[in-house]
Enzyme design. Sequence first.
Site, short mmCIF file in Angstrom:
data_model
loop_
_atom_site.label_atom_id
_atom_site.label_comp_id
_atom_site.label_asym_id
_atom_site.label_seq_id
_atom_site.Cartn_x
_atom_site.Cartn_y
_atom_site.Cartn_z
N ASN A 142 1.02 0.61 5.72
CA ASN A 142 1.65 -0.09 4.60
C ASN A 142 2.59 -1.14 5.18
OD1 ASN A 142 4.46 0.71 2.47
ND2 ASN A 142 2.97 -0.89 2.17
N GLY B 190 -0.94 0.87 -4.95
CA GLY B 190 -2.20 0.22 -4.64
C GLY B 190 -3.32 0.77 -5.49
N CYS C 181 0.81 -1.21 0.00
CA CYS C 181 0.00 0.00 0.00
C CYS C 181 0.84 1.26 0.00
CB CYS C 181 -0.89 0.02 1.24
SG CYS C 181 -1.79 -1.51 1.48
#
Length: 488
Positions: free
Chosen positions: A120, A44, A18
């Site tokens: 993330n 992402g 992410c």
Amino acid sequence: MDEPSTHPHADDKFHEECGVVGVWGSGDAAALVALGLHALQHRGQEAAGIVSMEPTGVFHSHKGRGLVGDNFSNAAVIASLPGRAAVGHNRYATTGETALRNVQPLYADFEFGGFAVAHNGNLTNAHTLKRALVRRGCLFQSTTDSEVFVHLIAISLYSTVTDRLLDALKQVQGAYSLVALHNGALIGARDPLGVRPLVIGRLPQGGTVLASETCALDIVGAEFVRDVEPGEIVVIDDTGLKSLRPFAGQPSRFCIFEYIYFARPDSIVEGTPVYDTRKRIGQELARESAVAADIVIPVPDSGVPAAMGYAQEARLPFELGIIRNHYVGRTFIEPTDQIRHLGVKLKHSANRAVIEGKRVILVDDSIVRGTTSRKIVEMVRAAGATEVHMRISSPPTTHSCFYGIDTPERGKLLAAKHDVEEMAKIIGADSLAFISLDGLYRALGHEGRNAVNPGYCDACFTGDYAIPLVDQRDNAERPVSLLQAANG
Ligand code: AMP
């Protein structure tokens, strides 16, 4: 409950890959976060979300499936996210079906007020912690490992939010770069080994930005200040930035695959421009695996900088022999092997005019299952290449990543089962070569790989997992969803 996943990488581990952004101290906080997320779109594409906070401590949230532009290009949406602080998240497409409840930032109301977190990375003891938390009565709302942070904060006995977050961070293992927001501060944190990136920027009109990569600072005109250090927690409020280092002293293990593939080439990570590094990897690859050929062709987009470096070093023409259609999603997100085969054709076409009659060197960043390489080699031959030599700007991917890069289980990694010669046959290339591990480290400015302290996480190439894989070890036969287990 999530649909059972049909994704080829579906197994019972969490997949989080992410991008995160946080802004403190700007009246345009949500708009700036949206721009930052837009620059981090490569990290992402499955879903995007922003949570903003007004100075009164009132929070607002908007999340949706799809791209940042699908969700945040409407002025009314941005206007519905008022405040001088906001955090945002891009989520990577790794499961066939994703419930909105998994879309971050996650938000919770605590006795101290609202709290939002965007993460993330991938926690390696999330299942183990989750089991213990469920036993204690915590009700999980999502299947993302990031929710573990929320519950650990909720049950912490410390009084300040920062101390509660620290308490939570001390219990989790794994890779995390996170941004969190509460009525009092924007907080950024990186795991003790600094596997995933997080940078600090300053807005020209005042205000602070945290982001996964510097390309998100560039888009909002923020000046790069520095990386958040491995194991560092930065607390940003109107008085400035406070730094806490509860995990000091561990040698850093930044993800080497960020340099090879994941980060955007215009980002500077850990002080090193990604683009330059990729070109140097290509040069090193050319030195290690020279072959007589007429042209060097990148597999776009991931292979482009390395192919440029290769062509420069080999003194061969660099040609765009494969044209990429930018209007299809990444082939990695397609649900079945069959569709992924189709996806590659949708995504790439051969440029016959430059290929026909030529001995071609193809450069890509990695071979995972081998699907892309096999299709591309076939396509380049069909376009009239007389020889096709595949060169890969990473060592063979022999191990799965448990720290936040989406990889299939080990048995599906081509290099886990075959040597280079066999792989060359499988992908149909006249020759195949990967950069050596030492060559990769040389391209990163080192003498080679220092086995005692490599300085990077390279587990996907070496199996040297620096952070214990607690869930893998303890829960080999765990159920796919603990929610299912808890309810069933
Ligand atoms: P495969 O077709 O399975 O061999 O995948 C290799 C291709 O996927 C290469 O062209 C890479 O650029 C790309 N790739 C490698 N790792 C990832 C990842 N984690 N997510 C998405 N794409 C990837």
